[in-house]
Design a protein around this motif. Sequence first.
Motif, PDB file in Angstrom:
ATOM      1  N   GLU A 298       0.829  -1.205   0.000  1.00  0.00           N
ATOM      2  CA  GLU A 298       0.000   0.000   0.000  1.00  0.00           C
ATOM      3  C   GLU A 298       0.872   1.268   0.000  1.00  0.00           C
ATOM      4  O   GLU A 298       0.623   2.204  -0.764  1.00  0.00           O
ATOM      5  CB  GLU A 298      -0.839  -0.046   1.284  1.00  0.00           C
ATOM      6  N   ASP A 299       1.909   1.266   0.818  1.00  0.00           N
ATOM      7  CA  ASP A 299       2.815   2.420   0.865  1.00  0.00           C
ATOM      8  C   ASP A 299       3.554   2.584  -0.458  1.00  0.00           C
ATOM      9  O   ASP A 299       3.735   3.701  -0.946  1.00  0.00           O
ATOM     10  CB  ASP A 299       3.818   2.276   2.023  1.00  0.00           C
ATOM     11  N   ARG A 304       6.051   5.349  -1.413  1.00  0.00           N
ATOM     12  CA  ARG A 304       6.786   5.382  -0.139  1.00  0.00           C
ATOM     13  C   ARG A 304       7.345   4.017   0.243  1.00  0.00           C
ATOM     14  O   ARG A 304       6.662   3.013   0.120  1.00  0.00           O
ATOM     15  CB  ARG A 304       5.866   5.820   0.993  1.00  0.00           C
ATOM     16  N   ILE A 305       8.596   4.049   0.690  1.00  0.00           N
ATOM     17  CA  ILE A 305       9.205   2.823   1.214  1.00  0.00           C
ATOM     18  C   ILE A 305       9.808   3.176   2.568  1.00  0.00           C
ATOM     19  O   ILE A 305      10.738   3.965   2.655  1.00  0.00           O
ATOM     20  CB  ILE A 305      10.285   2.281   0.255  1.00  0.00           C
ATOM     21  N   TYR A 306       9.212   2.614   3.618  1.00  0.00           N
ATOM     22  CA  TYR A 306       9.699   2.930   4.966  1.00  0.00           C
ATOM     23  C   TYR A 306      10.822   2.000   5.408  1.00  0.00           C
ATOM     24  O   TYR A 306      11.495   2.263   6.387  1.00  0.00           O
ATOM     25  CB  TYR A 306       8.539   2.848   5.968  1.00  0.00           C
ATOM     26  N   GLU A 320      12.948  -1.197  -6.784  1.00  0.00           N
ATOM     27  CA  GLU A 320      12.225  -1.825  -7.907  1.00  0.00           C
ATOM     28  C   GLU A 320      11.541  -3.120  -7.478  1.00  0.00           C
ATOM     29  O   GLU A 320      10.396  -3.384  -7.835  1.00  0.00           O
ATOM     30  CB  GLU A 320      13.210  -2.147  -9.047  1.00  0.00           C
ATOM     31  N   ASP A 321      12.295  -3.922  -6.696  1.00  0.00           N
ATOM     32  CA  ASP A 321      11.727  -5.204  -6.235  1.00  0.00           C
ATOM     33  C   ASP A 321      10.454  -4.955  -5.449  1.00  0.00           C
ATOM     34  O   ASP A 321       9.492  -5.726  -5.535  1.00  0.00           O
ATOM     35  CB  ASP A 321      12.731  -5.948  -5.337  1.00  0.00           C
ATOM     36  N   ILE A 322      10.469  -3.884  -4.675  1.00  0.00           N
ATOM     37  CA  ILE A 322       9.277  -3.605  -3.859  1.00  0.00           C
ATOM     38  C   ILE A 322       8.139  -3.109  -4.745  1.00  0.00           C
ATOM     39  O   ILE A 322       6.992  -3.514  -4.577  1.00  0.00           O
ATOM     40  CB  ILE A 322       9.646  -2.611  -2.746  1.00  0.00           C
ATOM     41  N   PHE A 323       8.481  -2.252  -5.706  1.00  0.00           N
ATOM     42  CA  PHE A 323       7.423  -1.768  -6.605  1.00  0.00           C
ATOM     43  C   PHE A 323       6.855  -2.928  -7.441  1.00  0.00           C
ATOM     44  O   PHE A 323       5.669  -2.980  -7.722  1.00  0.00           O
ATOM     45  CB  PHE A 323       7.935  -0.647  -7.514  1.00  0.00           C
ATOM     46  N   ASN A 324       7.745  -3.880  -7.818  1.00  0.00           N
ATOM     47  CA  ASN A 324       7.257  -5.025  -8.609  1.00  0.00           C
ATOM     48  C   ASN A 324       6.430  -5.984  -7.754  1.00  0.00           C
ATOM     49  O   ASN A 324       5.546  -6.673  -8.253  1.00  0.00           O
ATOM     50  CB  ASN A 324       8.427  -5.803  -9.234  1.00  0.00           C
ATOM     51  N   GLY A 325       6.770  -6.050  -6.463  1.00  0.00           N
ATOM     52  CA  GLY A 325       5.963  -6.813  -5.513  1.00  0.00           C
ATOM     53  C   GLY A 325       5.924  -8.308  -5.737  1.00  0.00           C
ATOM     54  O   GLY A 325       4.863  -8.926  -5.605  1.00  0.00           O
ATOM     55  N   VAL A 326       7.079  -8.913  -6.048  1.00  0.00           N
ATOM     56  CA  VAL A 326       7.100 -10.379  -6.192  1.00  0.00           C
ATOM     57  C   VAL A 326       7.753 -10.973  -4.940  1.00  0.00           C
ATOM     58  O   VAL A 326       8.828 -10.531  -4.525  1.00  0.00           O
ATOM     59  CB  VAL A 326       7.898 -10.803  -7.456  1.00  0.00           C
ATOM     60  N   VAL A 327       7.078 -11.962  -4.342  1.00  0.00           N
ATOM     61  CA  VAL A 327       7.635 -12.588  -3.136  1.00  0.00           C
ATOM     62  C   VAL A 327       8.703 -13.602  -3.543  1.00  0.00           C
ATOM     63  O   VAL A 327       8.407 -14.581  -4.216  1.00  0.00           O
ATOM     64  CB  VAL A 327       6.525 -13.299  -2.321  1.00  0.00           C
ATOM     65  N   THR A 328       9.926 -13.329  -3.171  1.00  0.00           N
ATOM     66  CA  THR A 328      11.032 -14.234  -3.482  1.00  0.00           C
ATOM     67  C   THR A 328      11.630 -14.718  -2.163  1.00  0.00           C
ATOM     68  O   THR A 328      11.275 -14.207  -1.104  1.00  0.00           O
ATOM     69  CB  THR A 328      12.137 -13.472  -4.247  1.00  0.00           C
ATOM     70  N   ASN A 385       3.159  -9.181   1.582  1.00  0.00           N
ATOM     71  CA  ASN A 385       2.537  -7.951   2.093  1.00  0.00           C
ATOM     72  C   ASN A 385       2.468  -6.913   0.976  1.00  0.00           C
ATOM     73  O   ASN A 385       2.282  -5.737   1.221  1.00  0.00           O
ATOM     74  CB  ASN A 385       3.287  -7.401   3.320  1.00  0.00           C
ATOM     75  N   PHE A 386       2.637  -7.393  -0.271  1.00  0.00           N
ATOM     76  CA  PHE A 386       2.518  -6.492  -1.428  1.00  0.00           C
ATOM     77  C   PHE A 386       1.055  -6.373  -1.844  1.00  0.00           C
ATOM     78  O   PHE A 386       0.565  -5.288  -2.095  1.00  0.00           O
ATOM     79  CB  PHE A 386       3.334  -7.035  -2.609  1.00  0.00           C
ATOM     80  N   THR A 387       0.395  -7.542  -1.921  1.00  0.00           N
ATOM     81  CA  THR A 387      -0.984  -7.498  -2.415  1.00  0.00           C
ATOM     82  C   THR A 387      -2.001  -8.072  -1.430  1.00  0.00           C
ATOM     83  O   THR A 387      -3.200  -8.000  -1.674  1.00  0.00           O
ATOM     84  CB  THR A 387      -1.105  -8.284  -3.755  1.00  0.00           C
TER      85      THR A 387
END
Length: 420
Positions: A298-299, A304-306, A320-328, A385-387
Amino acid sequence: MAIILVRAASPGLSDAHVHGSLLQCSSPLQLKRRVPPRSSGRWMLCSLRYACLGLDPGEIGRTSAVYSSLAVNPAGEAVVSSEQKVYDVVLKQAALLKRQLRSQTPPVLDVRPQQLDMPRNRLNLKEAYARCGDICEEYAKTFYLGTLLMTEERRRAIWAIYVWCRRTDELVDGPNANYITPTALDRWEKRLEDLFAGRPYDMLDAALSDTISRFPIDIQPFRDMIEGMRSDLRKARYKNFDELYMYCYYVAGTVGLMSVPVMGIAPESKATTESVYSAALALGIANQLTNILRDVGEDARRGRIYLPQDELAQAGLSDEDIFNGVVTNRWRNFMKQQIKRARMFFEEAERGVTELSQASRWPVWASLLLYRQILDEVEANDYNNFTKRAYVGKGKKLLALPVAYGKSLLLPVSLRNSQT
Ligand SMILES: CC(C)=CCC/C(C)=C/CC/C(C)=C/CC/C(C)=C/COP(=O)(O)OP(=O)(O)O
């Protein structure tokens, strides 16, 4: 060879705990000689000598930043950490409370809110508090239910504080957030000063004015919360945990400090006032870290990345990994560490809840148990916790209430220890 100044994450932490933290983060650091810890004042351990074999000073900085208890800059020099700065606030708040308890007189205000004592205004105050209660019920139902267990005076005070915090948060998170400028926050701070001086602007402020005339509450945590909102306006990244810790203090640790004078410390407690404030601070930090871990996706959608940038990089992760939101697996391992740290703060908070006055313990235990379960849900969602929003179901929520009640009946830890 580097000298690293080490302080326990809080004075309540044992030396073993600090050593544990050190050893965990020190795989590349080799412990040459351990100086027996000195528990003098807030510096529990000083000048431990570590041989930094094969490490450049920058490496020490990066490694140590993983744990907030270590404060060294990239040149390997000890620096004043956020934790140290915040602990100074804790000491100040504790000193105020102790002074107040000793003198048993109402807190000194620049101007006592005389108008609030007039009969007509007393009626308005009743309405003002009732309105605060309504807002609290609307936005934080579980928390509201918890406050119903407190004495009336305490309950109303907590509502008034909650409403002020909520309004402050709305400035940067609410529907008008896009129009908020630092000047608007300056105005909000001026308004805060006025209400502390007994000149409230509106009825919700009047409830808080009345509250601070009844309890030894200091303005600093309120000011610091506004500072947190300023930081939220200009910052969308946090270099390391030290920066994140400061942010968590501003937006949530402050709530803990504001609450202690209202919740009260159990008369039979043998704990120091500082340690109770530290635990309250820890609960605010733990809650905020949990909030951040739950809301990563959501952030990120708000740009935003806290999460601490250096720890992300260490784990081989980028924005980028966070914006792409793939759980690895990298993400899972990173999250495990983050969750572990949040739980450490919850553990620290637990030690303080038992020291609160009996009637305040149940709601605090309930909120602690409920919020901590969010971390379990993040795990249960396989760290997505991405989606997926980690959510504690109704059944688990209900179950937490009797568990919290049982815990609230326990004697203060300080008393149990002194009886053995
Ligand atoms: C432990 C001791 C000694 C005292 C207790 C002191 C207290 C009450 C500490 C708690 C501080 C607190 C409630 C901080 C706020 C933390 C937080 C992240 C709140 C989240 O608020 P919302 O954003 O409304 O939450 P949701 O998004 O989950 O609804």
